[in-house]
Design an enzyme around this catalytic site. Structure first.
Site, PDB file in Angstrom:
ATOM      1  CB  CYS A 261      -0.979   0.451 -18.083  1.00  8.73           C
ATOM      2  SG  CYS A 261      -1.159   1.192 -16.466  1.00  8.73           S
TER       3      CYS A 261
ATOM      4  NE  ARG B 169       3.472  -7.008  -9.253  1.00  7.08           N
ATOM      5  CZ  ARG B 169       3.015  -5.793  -8.955  1.00  7.08           C
ATOM      6  NH1 ARG B 169       3.822  -4.769  -8.997  1.00  7.08           N
ATOM      7  NH2 ARG B 169       1.750  -5.606  -8.650  1.00  7.08           N
TER       8      ARG B 169
ATOM      9  NE  ARG C 216      -1.652   2.233  -9.757  1.00  3.97           N
ATOM     10  CZ  ARG C 216      -0.840   3.222 -10.117  1.00  3.97           C
ATOM     11  NH1 ARG C 216      -1.097   4.460  -9.732  1.00  3.97           N
ATOM     12  NH2 ARG C 216       0.235   2.981 -10.846  1.00  3.97           N
TER      13      ARG C 216
ATOM     14  CG  ASN D 188       4.025  -3.153 -12.858  1.00  4.74           C
ATOM     15  OD1 ASN D 188       4.955  -2.918 -13.623  1.00  4.74           O
ATOM     16  ND2 ASN D 188       3.426  -2.220 -12.149  1.00  4.74           N
ATOM     17  CG  ASP D 189      -0.151  -8.488 -11.618  1.00  2.30           C
ATOM     18  OD1 ASP D 189       0.659  -9.038 -10.853  1.00  2.30           O
ATOM     19  OD2 ASP D 189      -1.188  -7.945 -11.219  1.00  2.30           O
TER      20      ASP D 189
ATOM     21  NE  ARG E 235      -6.397  -1.119 -11.443  1.00  2.25           N
ATOM     22  CZ  ARG E 235      -5.121  -1.242 -11.089  1.00  2.25           C
ATOM     23  NH1 ARG E 235      -4.245  -1.768 -11.941  1.00  2.25           N
ATOM     24  NH2 ARG E 235      -4.697  -0.832  -9.905  1.00  2.25           N
TER      25      ARG E 235
ATOM     26  CD  GLU F 279      -3.826  -6.677 -14.383  1.00  2.00           C
ATOM     27  OE1 GLU F 279      -3.145  -6.227 -13.450  1.00  2.00           O
ATOM     28  OE2 GLU F 279      -5.066  -6.787 -14.336  1.00  2.00           O
TER      29      GLU F 279
ATOM     30  CG  HIS G  45      -1.730  -1.226   1.382  1.00  2.00           C
ATOM     31  ND1 HIS G  45      -2.261  -1.625   2.586  1.00  2.00           N
ATOM     32  CD2 HIS G  45      -2.118  -2.163   0.485  1.00  2.00           C
ATOM     33  CE1 HIS G  45      -2.935  -2.749   2.422  1.00  2.00           C
ATOM     34  NE2 HIS G  45      -2.852  -3.093   1.159  1.00  2.00           N
TER      35      HIS G  45
END
Length: 746
Positions: free
Chosen positions: A677, A640, A471, A629-630, A507, A606, A364
């Site tokens: 992204c 990751r 987000r 990223n994912d 999203r 993803e 977070h």
């Protein structure tokens, strides 16, 4: 016998205090301490070994061994009995040292055949500083009271080190918290910052470890414990709606605060000569040492509770803490063991950077740091014990390096780096309103990622053409309860207004895995990243998703609306999520609410599985955004969050680029708009390669738009594509070296 040993313990500490009070250089003080201990305990030898670096102990003072061995004799952690004490952070007490496993004879010390050996760690709050040793020729095991007395003396030595008692010419120890320290951590948010330390939880310094009045100290402890118990009871009273798990944690707090064993041990420490705060810290150090050896995660967590309570108790006893009147410096770098998103948001954009001992790239805190565009370094071990409020600090978020109290040459080099970055920012500002058009005429749309209202002012200043990813989970993560539909609708409306007509892609809630809501009961999963998260939670528990979709429709207020569903793995999930949104559209129309003039429904790609979905998915989706990223962690099967594997796999690996190329082709066949992204989109070299592979929209943090636009305007993407194809044809594992060499020639 107990009274006599306690009296002797106090007598030893009093003599030690007198030695400390005498005017002397650091080395002389250490020498006097070894003489005093050997004399008091009736041993031929007393030696102090201190850590020179993380792996090496050095003989720094001795009574009984050869004086010429001081600052010469060294050993590694774990080597010999002394090294074992340092490694295990526990005493070794034996009447027959040569027969012990790992015994090492050191002829350079003039060491004779000493049978008895007692070594105790010199440590402060779990931080190893060295080892205190006594030896005698007589084969005897030291009594429990003697062991205890030596442990107390070792603790006082550690405290006096903290206060700089061993500084001076020829000192065995340099002053703590005055030396330059280089810490290597992990990159969680890129960027560079220079400023001064602001400790989220200021460390308590025990200025008086020894006391002459046990009764007064015992009463101080009892008063502080009584206040602590009231504070904990108030915590429980203020959280009547907490779920069972939260209450369990608070009850554990209360249980520890009322622990008779904890209280008894601290009172015994006081009777033996320690001050109240030194007694608390001694028990805290013991708990921290146990934490490191416990395999059970639950028990470790409970000891963390005790650790936290000890900190609260120390602040009550010393008056040190967040209410000391210290003011936030003008250039604060936040230093903490860990921090929650709400606490980080409270500091807001005042912070220049953040350094954490713990944390993760997907935590977070990392999400908020990215939203605030401030550098974040995680896994910076020892930072909270090394740093003091106001210390100068440099944070290199690009390399994951922290310089604490840097030398002037290091600071000047860092200032030069910041000046170059500022100069580059001026150059980027000059092209802010120009398109990201390459020399070959290819135009790439550069969008920004956001998650807070505070991000939106960056939209015009960064040169972004829109918000490619907003987000929505941050509004959920930073609250103690589910936000109301009206609150969300008002927030989303402000985001749309702040965008001033530019497209914003919302999203839907991406929770689960490492993003657990404070009011959501966490589920134990063997692999959360592959578990119940994002759209899977939304489809299984649709109440919150429906409420969020209603808020988005109302926020659009008749204007265009773009909604993107996260972590879609197959066509069926996208169809189900899309149906939810269309049903809410019908419901809003029935209620007489204004509908968006244009609705776009997209998905984040993803998971590799979605790249092979039926053609129907690509035809049905109004747009697709690759969640880099994912997707990268699943493509390479490399977590990751795992530092040992996440850096082994390059984004510009030929296999991954070829996979991205296949996605580009599938979207091209159906005319589906596609974007990339993620953090990699904001790295200039990667951005060139993505654009060369056919991606025409990239979404990144605002600060990356200038550098990416600047380099795209100076290259020919057709040439870049040729370099990539040539590297693939030659069997290269990654195209990075070839593209970097090509750029150097430009």
């Amino acid at each position: 016998m107990v009274e006599q040993s306690e009296s002797e313990s106090r007598k030893l500490l009093s003599r030690l205090q007198a030695v400390m009070a005498e005017a002397a250089a650091g080395q002389e003080r250490l020498d006097r301490i070894t003489h005093l201990i050997a004399d008091s305990m009736g041993t031929e030898v007393c030696s102090i070994y201190l850590l020179r670096d993380a792996d090496t102990l050095e003989l720094c003072a001795t009574q009984g061994l050869a004086a010429e061995a001081v600052h010469v004799t060294r050993m590694r952690i774990g080597e010999g009995l002394v090294g074992r004490v340092a490694r295990q952070a526990r005493p070794i007490n034996t009447p027959n040292a040569p027969a012990e496993r790992g015994f090492r004879y050191m002829p350079e010390t003039g060491e004779e055949a000493y049978s008895s050996f007692l070594g105790v760690p010199i440590q402060r709050l779990g931080e190893r500083l060295g080892v205190l040793v006594v030896q005698s020729k007589e084969a005897r095991k030291f009594s429990g009271d003697e062991v205890y007395a030596l442990e107390v003396v070792a603790m006082v030595i550690a405290e006096m080190t903290e206060l700089g008692a061993f500084i001076g010419e020829g000192a065995a120890m340099s002053a703590r918290h005055q030396q330059q320290v280089l810490l290597r951590g992990s990159v969680a948010q890129e960027g560079a910052a220079m400023g001064h330390v602001w400790l989220h939880e200021p460390r308590v310094v025990v200025t008086k470890p020894v006391s002459d009045d046990p009764e007064t100290e015992a009463q101080r402890l009892r008063d502080a414990i009584a206040q602590l118990r009231l504070d904990v009871d108030e915590l429980l009273t203020r959280a009547p709606t907490a779920d069972a798990e939260q209450r369990e944690v608070l009850e554990a707090y209360r249980m520890f605060a009322r622990s008779r064993g904890w209280m008894r041990r601290m009172e015994e420490d006081i009777q033996r000569g320690l001050s109240a705060e030194a007694a608390v810290e001694k028990e805290q150090s013991t708990a921290r040492a146990r934490m490191e050896t416990l395999p059970d995660a639950y028990l470790r967590e409970r000891l963390h509770d005790l650790d936290d309570l000890s900190n609260r108790l120390l602040r009550l006893l010393t008056g040190q803490g967040t209410d000391t009147g210290a003011e936030l410096p003008p250039d604060p770098i936040l230093v903490a063991r860990n921090i929650g998103p709400a606490e980080l948001l409270d500091y807001g954009r005042r912070l220049k950077g953040v350094v954490l001992e713990e944390g993760s790239v997907g935590s977070h805190a990392a999400i908020v740091a990215r939203a605030l565009a401030i550098p974040l370094v995680i896994h910076a071990k020892r930072i909270t014990t090394e740093a003091l409020n106001g210390d100068p600090i440099l944070v290199d978020g690009d390399e994951g390096i922290v310089h604490l109290r840097p030398e002037e040459t290091v600071a000047q080099a860092f200032r030069d780096k910041l000046a170059m970055q500022a100069e580059a920012q001026e150059r980027y500002a000059s092209i802010r309103d120009k398109p990201a058009e390459s020399l070959c005429g290819t135009v790439v749309s550069l969008q920004m990622n956001a998650g807070l209202m505070a991000d939106l002012p960056s939209l015009p200043s960064s040169g972004a053409e829109g918000v490619g990813l907003f987000r929505t989970e941050l509004q959920f993560l930073t609250r103690n309860k589910v936000p109301r539909r009206g609150e969300l609708a008002a927030l989303y409306a402000r985001v749309i207004d702040a965008a001033q007509g530019k497209r914003v892609v919302f999203r839907t809630l991406d929770i689960g895995s490492d993003k657990v809501l404070p009011y959501m009961k966490p589920t134990e999963e063997p692999n959360p990243a592959l578990g119940w998260r994002a759209i899977r939670v939304g489809l299984d528990k649709p109440g919150v998703m429906r409420m969020q979709l209603q808020a988005l429709i109302r926020a659009a207020n008749g204007g265009p609306l773009s909604v993107m569903f996260p972590f879609i793995a197959q066509l069926e999930e996208f169809t189900a999520a899309r149906d939810h949104l269309m049903r809410e559209m019908e419901r809003e129309a029935t209620l007489g609410h204004t509908l968006p003039e244009k609705l776009e429904i997209g998905a984040m790609l993803e998971t590799p599985s979605l790249a092979f979905a039926p053609r129907q998915f690509f035809e049905m989706a109004d747009f697709i955004s690759i969640g880099g990223n994912d997707l990268k962690q699943f493509f390479f099967a490399a977590d990751r969050e795992n530092e040992r594997v996440r850096k082994r796999y390059d984004t510009l690996n030929v296999s991954f680029l070829t996979f991205l190329e296949q996605i580009v082709h599938r979207c091209s066949d159906t005319g589906t708009p596609l974007s990339f992204c993620g953090e990699d989109a904001g790295r200039p070299l990667e951005a060139i390669c993505f654009a060369a592979m056919g991606l025409r929209t990239l979404s990144m943090r605002p600060a990356s738009i200038g550098p990416v636009k600047s380099i795209l305007r100076r290259v020919d993407l057709r040439e870049a594509r040729s370099v990539i194809n040539e590297a693939r044809a030659e069997g290269a594992q990654s195209v990075r070296p070839a593209v970097m060499e090509w750029l150097r020639r430009q």
